[in-house]
Design a protein around this motif. Structure first.
Motif, short mmCIF file in Angstrom:
data_model
loop_
_atom_site.label_atom_id
_atom_site.label_comp_id
_atom_site.label_asym_id
_atom_site.label_seq_id
_atom_site.Cartn_x
_atom_site.Cartn_y
_atom_site.Cartn_z
N ARG A 1 0.81 -1.23 0.00
CA ARG A 1 0.00 0.00 0.00
C ARG A 1 0.84 1.28 0.00
N PRO A 2 1.93 1.41 0.80
CA PRO A 2 2.66 2.68 0.81
C PRO A 2 3.57 2.89 -0.40
N GLU B 1 4.45 3.15 -4.37
CA GLU B 1 3.90 3.38 -5.71
C GLU B 1 4.76 2.72 -6.78
N LEU C 1 7.39 6.40 -2.65
CA LEU C 1 6.17 6.34 -1.85
C LEU C 1 4.98 6.83 -2.65
N GLY D 1 0.30 10.67 -0.42
CA GLY D 1 -0.30 10.58 0.90
C GLY D 1 0.60 9.96 1.94
N TYR D 2 1.73 9.38 1.52
CA TYR D 2 2.68 8.76 2.45
C TYR D 2 3.98 9.55 2.39
N GLU D 3 4.40 10.09 3.52
CA GLU D 3 5.65 10.84 3.59
C GLU D 3 6.81 9.98 4.09
N THR D 4 6.52 9.02 4.94
CA THR D 4 7.55 8.12 5.46
C THR D 4 6.99 6.70 5.46
N ILE D 5 7.88 5.78 5.71
CA ILE D 5 7.50 4.37 5.81
C ILE D 5 8.12 3.82 7.09
N GLY D 6 7.36 3.03 7.83
CA GLY D 6 7.81 2.56 9.13
C GLY D 6 8.92 1.52 9.04
N SER E 1 7.71 -1.96 8.12
CA SER E 1 7.49 -2.12 6.68
C SER E 1 8.81 -2.32 5.94
N ASN F 1 15.30 5.47 -0.31
CA ASN F 1 14.11 6.18 -0.77
C ASN F 1 14.41 6.90 -2.08
#
Length: 564
Positions: free
Chosen positions: A145-146, A148, A177, A180-185, A188, A213
């Motif tokens: 989902r996060p 693209e 990303l 709508g997503y600025e970071t990823i945990g 993940s 990134n």
């Protein structure tokens, strides 16, 4: 062969006795069976279809199927994602689709192997495998989902004869990303690292996967308490595996060694290893004399000549002087500083000698740097129990005496045997008293009560089986005799019933004949039935035949009596 002929004859007889309806049913079932067999054979002999494309999107699926219909090729589909065609037409179809620019675009995956050429080399297959693997991993990551978009690069080492078994792969993943997503945990990111690692295989470790990134910043380089704890647990687990591996090896060596001497009588109660996991590095410098003449091993005496040191450099100085000592004067061209009286009174005479002999000696020197293993055995403790010789008492004929009240025969080990077993164990573990090793070998009589109870139960079971077999044989024999007696009684009753029926029929016949004769004598015209007329004619023919051919009639009667 005779059995088959007899079987065919019996089937023909059974079939001839059936009525028309049954014959029609049997014929229809047979014809249906033959038609089904022919249809199944024709279907199974059809050429299987070959995959043209798989995992197509709905748009690509519609365009390709439409084009195949326009080109006039037959095809089958699996859902709306896969297309199958005739294998002999596959290459032509691919060429026609390429000419029409109808090959589906997208990320290459395992569908690359749907097209194979006999001219492909191993290098081309490896490149195709790499593209398929990268494309499949990229599809999985982009399905998150996060994410693209994702780019995957995998560096694989070639496996050859001289490659190191510890050679590992590395991988680099760049993720973009989604809006709508600025970071990823971190979880993940760890999931992506493990996904790539598991997809490639055991040679790619999760820690060798680098995730960046869109700005090129490494986002997989993080260290948290969980990671440190996991590394510690991994280290503990690795140490535990090493300890268990060595323990199992020692157990196997000790058990195999003693089992050949004391078969089925050895029980290793415990074997414990204690390790020292400290890494030790030692620097050792040794000095020893120089060997001038080596020893000759062929002589019983030693010719070895050594020297403590060798002279590598030498300096000799010999210095002599005699005369007056040095008197202080003033600078050149000036009057002396000393008063004239002191100068006239100077009558001292000096003598000086100096001898200097310097020799530099060199001895043999050895520098050693020792790096010990990262672990070492601290101590070993082993405890072993060995059974004595035990057996059930035997009778004079050699069979077991299964009387449970009698004690078994027990022969313990001698002290010499125990000492030898202990020495074997010490040699197996490389016993070292200094490090605190412990070895205990004891003679303990094992409990064989269950084994002996099993032997007794087996003996009783065999005896019971013998009695049951004997009773079964007697029962079968009695049943056989009863069956023979029943058949004899049944035949005798059947014979007597037939005799009574024959006598009754004969009596009725006599009565009819007597009635006919009486009617003939009285001149009365008696009308006979068709059955009576036939019976009367048959009787007259039989009487005439008996008069004309008495031998044949007698033989026929004997045959009838034998059959009865």
């Amino acid at each position: 062969m005779d059995f088959l002929k007899q079987m065919v004859v019996q089937l023909q007889e059974v079939f001839s006795k059936l009525n028309s309806t049954k014959k029609i049913i049997i014929g229809a079932v047979g014809a249906l069976f033959i038609i089904s067999f022919i249809a199944l054979f024709s279907i199974s002999s059809e050429t299987p279809k070959s995959v043209l494309f798989a995992e197509l999107t709905s748009n690509d699926f519609g365009q390709v199927t439409k084009k195949l219909e326009e080109l006039g090729y037959n095809y089958t589909t699996t859902g709306t994602t896969a297309i199958h065609v005739d294998p002999k037409d596959r290459e032509v179809i691919m060429t026609r689709l390429a000419q029409e620019d109808m090959i589906p675009k997208g990320i290459p995956g395992w569908q690359l192997f749907d097209v194979s050429k006999w001219t492909e080399t191993d290098r081309e297959i490896d490149v195709k495998y790499m593209r398929a693997l990268r494309g499949s991993i990229q599809k999985h990551i982009e399905s998150l989902r996060p994410v693209e978009k994702a780019d995957v690069e995998i560096a694989m080492t070639n496996d050859d004869l001289y490659s190191s078994p510890e050679a590992t792969y590395t991988a680099a993943v760049t993720i973009y990303l989604a809006p709508g997503y600025e970071t990823i945990g971190q979880k993940s990111i760890k999931g992506i690292m493990y996904l790539v690692s598991r997809a490639v295989g055991s040679k790619l470790k999760p820690e060798n996967v680098t995730v960046t990134n869109a700005d090129g910043k490494i986002i997989s380089d993080f260290d948290d308490d969980f990671s440190r704890a996991k590394e510690e647990m991994s280290l503990i687990e690795q140490r535990r595996k090493i300890k268990e591996r060595d323990r199992v090896r020692l157990l196997k060596d000790i058990h195999n060694g003693l089992e050949r001497i004391f078969p089925d009588r050895v029980q290793i109660v415990s074997l414990n290893l204690e390790y020292n996991w400290d890494a030790i590095t030692e620097d050792i410098t040794e000095y020893f004399p120089v060997e001038m003449v080596p020893d000759d091993p062929n002589t019983p005496y030693s010719e070895r000549v050594v020297k403590d040191s060798l002279v590598v450099s030498e300096k000799t100085t010999d210095e002599k002087f005699q005369g007056h000592g040095w008197n202080p004067e003033g600078p050149a061209g000036t009057e002396a500083n000393r008063p004239p009286g002191y100068k006239a009174a100077d009558d001292q005479f000096a003598k000086y000698e100096k001898n200097e002999d310097i020799k530099n000696h060199k001895v043999n020197e050895k520098n050693t740097k020792i790096i010990q293993d990262p672990y070492d055995i601290a101590n070993i403790s082993v405890s072993i129990a060995i059974d004595g010789i035990q057996d059930l008492p035997k009778k004079s004929d050699g069979s077991y005496d299964l009387d449970p009240t009698k004690d078994p025969v027990q022969i313990p080990l001698t002290p010499k045997e125990l000492k030898e077993a202990e020495e074997i164990v010490k040699a197996a573990i490389q016993y070292n008293k200094v490090r605190g090793d412990q070895v205990a070998v004891k003679n303990i009589m094992f409990d064989h009560s269950k084994e002996w109870a099993g032997i007794r139960d087996e003996h009783y079971r065999k005896e019971q089986m013998k009695r049951l077999a004997l009773a079964a044989l007697i029962g079968l024999f009695a049943l056989f005799l009863g069956f023979i007696l029943f058949q004899s009684i049944r035949k005798e009753m059947e014979r007597r019933r037939r005799i009574r029926e024959e006598q009754l029929a004969l009596e009725q016949q006599r009565m009819r004949e007597a009635a006919l004769r009486a009617a003939e004598e009285e001149g009365v015209d008696v009308e006979l039935s068709l059955e009576d007329r036939a019976r009367l004619e048959l009787q007259e023919n039989a009487m005439n035949l008996a008069k004309e051919r008495p031998d044949d009639v007698a033989q026929l009667l004997r045959t009838w009596l034998a059959e009865e």
